[in-house]
Design a protein around this motif. Structure first.
Motif, PDB file in Angstrom:
ATOM      1  N   GLU A   1     -43.059 -16.752   4.668  1.00  0.00           N
ATOM      2  CA  GLU A   1     -42.283 -17.119   3.396  1.00  0.00           C
ATOM      3  C   GLU A   1     -41.827 -18.467   2.699  1.00  0.00           C
ATOM      4  OE1 GLU A   1     -39.515 -13.156   3.726  1.00  0.00           O
ATOM      5  OE2 GLU A   1     -38.924 -15.059   4.784  1.00  0.00           O
TER       6      GLU A   1
ATOM      7  N   ARG B   1     -30.212 -15.077   6.266  1.00  0.00           N
ATOM      8  CA  ARG B   1     -31.211 -15.310   7.240  1.00  0.00           C
ATOM      9  C   ARG B   1     -32.164 -16.704   7.461  1.00  0.00           C
ATOM     10  NH1 ARG B   1     -36.741 -13.557   5.929  1.00  0.00           N
ATOM     11  NH2 ARG B   1     -36.774 -12.580   3.908  1.00  0.00           N
TER      12      ARG B   1
ATOM     13  N   ASP C   1     -32.366 -12.081   1.434  1.00  0.00           N
ATOM     14  CA  ASP C   1     -32.125 -10.483   0.620  1.00  0.00           C
ATOM     15  C   ASP C   1     -31.547  -9.373  -0.678  1.00  0.00           C
ATOM     16  OD1 ASP C   1     -35.340 -10.843   2.195  1.00  0.00           O
ATOM     17  OD2 ASP C   1     -33.716 -10.141   3.819  1.00  0.00           O
TER      18      ASP C   1
ATOM     19  N   THR D   1     -39.460 -16.794   7.231  1.00  0.00           N
ATOM     20  CA  THR D   1     -40.643 -16.217   8.531  1.00  0.00           C
ATOM     21  C   THR D   1     -41.729 -17.881   7.768  1.00  0.00           C
ATOM     22  OG1 THR D   1     -41.673 -15.476   6.768  1.00  0.00           O
ATOM     23  CG2 THR D   1     -40.807 -14.278   8.176  1.00  0.00           C
TER      24      THR D   1
ATOM     25  N   VAL E   1     -46.112 -11.827  -0.308  1.00  0.00           N
ATOM     26  CA  VAL E   1     -45.265 -11.655   0.544  1.00  0.00           C
ATOM     27  C   VAL E   1     -44.433 -11.439  -0.037  1.00  0.00           C
ATOM     28  CG1 VAL E   1     -45.147 -13.880   1.844  1.00  0.00           C
ATOM     29  CG2 VAL E   1     -44.971 -14.066  -0.134  1.00  0.00           C
TER      30      VAL E   1
ATOM     31  N   SER F   1     -46.405  -9.943   5.174  1.00  0.00           N
ATOM     32  CA  SER F   1     -45.576 -10.857   4.921  1.00  0.00           C
ATOM     33  C   SER F   1     -45.511 -10.690   6.752  1.00  0.00           C
ATOM     34  CB  SER F   1     -44.253  -8.807   4.622  1.00  0.00           C
ATOM     35  OG  SER F   1     -44.053  -9.267   3.562  1.00  0.00           O
ATOM     36  N   PRO F   2     -46.483 -11.693   7.364  1.00  0.00           N
ATOM     37  CA  PRO F   2     -46.399 -11.826   8.950  1.00  0.00           C
ATOM     38  C   PRO F   2     -45.261 -12.417   9.237  1.00  0.00           C
ATOM     39  CG  PRO F   2     -47.832 -13.602   7.405  1.00  0.00           C
ATOM     40  CD  PRO F   2     -47.117 -12.667   6.130  1.00  0.00           C
ATOM     41  N   LYS F   3     -44.614 -11.620  10.635  1.00  0.00           N
ATOM     42  CA  LYS F   3     -43.566 -12.109  11.260  1.00  0.00           C
ATOM     43  C   LYS F   3     -44.042 -12.767  12.034  1.00  0.00           C
ATOM     44  CE  LYS F   3     -41.900  -9.398   8.307  1.00  0.00           C
ATOM     45  NZ  LYS F   3     -41.139  -9.680   7.373  1.00  0.00           N
ATOM     46  N   GLY F   4     -45.089 -13.087  12.133  1.00  0.00           N
ATOM     47  CA  GLY F   4     -45.411 -14.514  13.356  1.00  0.00           C
ATOM     48  C   GLY F   4     -45.774 -13.607  14.694  1.00  0.00           C
TER      49      GLY F   4
ATOM     50  N   THR G   1     -38.108 -18.761  11.198  1.00  0.00           N
ATOM     51  CA  THR G   1     -37.386 -18.018  12.567  1.00  0.00           C
ATOM     52  C   THR G   1     -39.066 -17.438  13.450  1.00  0.00           C
ATOM     53  OG1 THR G   1     -36.984 -15.562  12.815  1.00  0.00           O
ATOM     54  CG2 THR G   1     -38.910 -16.034  11.031  1.00  0.00           C
ATOM     55  N   ASP G   2     -40.280 -18.149  13.055  1.00  0.00           N
ATOM     56  CA  ASP G   2     -41.773 -17.568  13.647  1.00  0.00           C
ATOM     57  C   ASP G   2     -41.486 -18.572  15.211  1.00  0.00           C
ATOM     58  OD1 ASP G   2     -41.824 -16.880  11.164  1.00  0.00           O
ATOM     59  OD2 ASP G   2     -44.320 -16.087  11.367  1.00  0.00           O
TER      60      ASP G   2
ATOM     61  N   ARG H   1     -40.652 -22.282  19.277  1.00  0.00           N
ATOM     62  CA  ARG H   1     -40.414 -21.739  17.433  1.00  0.00           C
ATOM     63  C   ARG H   1     -40.523 -23.160  16.534  1.00  0.00           C
ATOM     64  NH1 ARG H   1     -38.625 -16.518  16.785  1.00  0.00           N
ATOM     65  NH2 ARG H   1     -36.935 -16.472  19.332  1.00  0.00           N
TER      66      ARG H   1
END
Length: 372
Positions: A206, A200, A366, A203, A80, A303-306, A282-283, A325
């Motif tokens: 994260e 935000r 961020d 993930t 990440v 950095s997987p986003k799901g 978020t995933d 979710r």
């Protein structure tokens, strides 16, 4: 009131039950395993206020421990980038300020929409009469004595009038609890707050990386021992004091959230990453996502986003592809007899439109890494 609708809501929203159950790249430098954790808090001037820096790094996500559920397996390498994270859950006072400035009306305060409920139910369920669609949310009500833990409907109920201001229903209040995590917020509510705050949702990767606080594959956010030196480290249901889910006066009454930051922070300076209230990430939730991730190869996953969609065949009466979710961290209801989700690797799926009395959130941002 017609009793059909609350029953349907219990089937739809709470079937994703979060009481536990067996039972959401702006750095150019590549991420590496971080050094010994250092707490870096934002100053509100050059760095984000009330947020902690989580450095870039690679870690083993998930768990192969004897406590791990199938949806946590196998442990797999993930990389990440660095980010800032709220030091605590978003509190009642913070959410109240958002509502004061924007006039926002939360999901639980609105008349439920049949289309968002229907997708959580078996095909062919007829639409109830319109007069049973009343604002409200799922509330932990407990039981007056020991019960068979196979039927969670005994301690959960859809309560008309329950919302973030009244977490247990019309007779309840958050007065004097401004520093407690806000609960009874849907995924939609969280996104609205995040937009207002300029932040935000993290993930899932994260969130777990941050929750571990630099401890590779530790059982808990603070280490491998549940109560180091006999000290409780999180707000969870202590079965030494009362049987789950008993909340009778003889058992000490109802349970709930504690003020954010009650217990010591982890290695990154983050409080209550496990226990107190579940946290939206978020995933989309797939029960087999970690297994699918691990098949991708030997190198770290960046950095997987799901997954692209939900999949969970484990909930009786709920379609396997019903929208869910991910929620993380467990809550004040988790305990050794029914739920061990006050662990960094534990994960569940939840109906994004179903607020509950033990689900809250924290956000990330961020922004530039701290200097030095």
């Amino acid at each position: 009131m017609n009793k059909t609708f609350p029953a349907l809501l219990a089937a739809g929203g709470a079937l994703a039950l979060l009481a536990g159950g067996t039972a959401f790249g702006w750095l150019t430098k590549s991420a590496t395993q971080p050094a010994e954790p250092t707490v870096i808090l934002g100053d509100g001037i050059t760095t984000p206020k009330d947020m902690a820096w989580v450095p870039p790094g690679t870690f083993l996500m998930g768990s192969d421990s004897k406590l791990a559920q199938p949806n946590e397996r196998p442990a797999h390498s993930v990389r990440v980038q660095g980010f800032w994270m709220d030091v605590t859950h978003v509190t009642n006072d913070q959410f109240a300020e958002f509502v004061r400035q924007t006039g926002y009306v939360s999901t639980a305060e609105k008349k439920p929409d049949w289309e968002t409920i229907r997708v959580q139910l078996p095909p062919g369920i007829p639409k109830p009469p319109d007069d049973v669609f009343v604002p409200g949310a799922m509330v932990f009500v407990g039981t007056s004595g020991p019960v068979n833990l196979a039927d969670y409907s005994q301690w959960w109920r859809y309560v008309a009038g329950a919302d973030w201001r009244h977490p247990q229903g019309p007779g309840s209040s958050i007065e004097g609890k401004g520093d407690h995590p806000v609960v009874q917020v849907s995924y939609e509510d969280v996104l609205a707050y995040a937009k207002w705050a300029g932040k935000r949702l993290p993930t899932e990767a994260e969130w777990e990386y941050a929750a571990r606080g630099g401890l590779e594959q530790a059982t808990y956010a603070w280490g491998d021992e549940l109560m180091p030196e006999g000290q409780v480290q999180a707000n969870y249901w202590d079965t030494r004091q009362r049987t789950f889910p008993v909340v009778s006066p003889q058992a000490g009454g109802a349970v709930g959230t504690m003020p954010a930051g009650t217990f010591p922070p982890n290695g990154y300076g983050l409080y209550d990453m496990t226990g107190n209230a579940w946290q939206w990430v978020t995933d989309w939730y797939r029960s087999d996502y970690f297994a699918l991730q691990a098949r991708g190869g030997k190198g770290p996953i960046d950095s997987p986003k799901g997954p692209a969609e939900s999949f969970d065949p484990s909930e009786p009466g709920v379609p396997a592809n019903a929208p869910k979710r991910v929620i993380r961290g467990g809550s004040f209801l988790c305990n050794e007899s029914y739920c061990l989700s006050y662990r960094p690797s534990a994960r569940r799926g939840s109906d994004p439109y179903s607020p509950m009395s033990h689900v809250g959130f924290r956000l990330v941002k961020d922004a530039a890494a701290p200097k030095g």
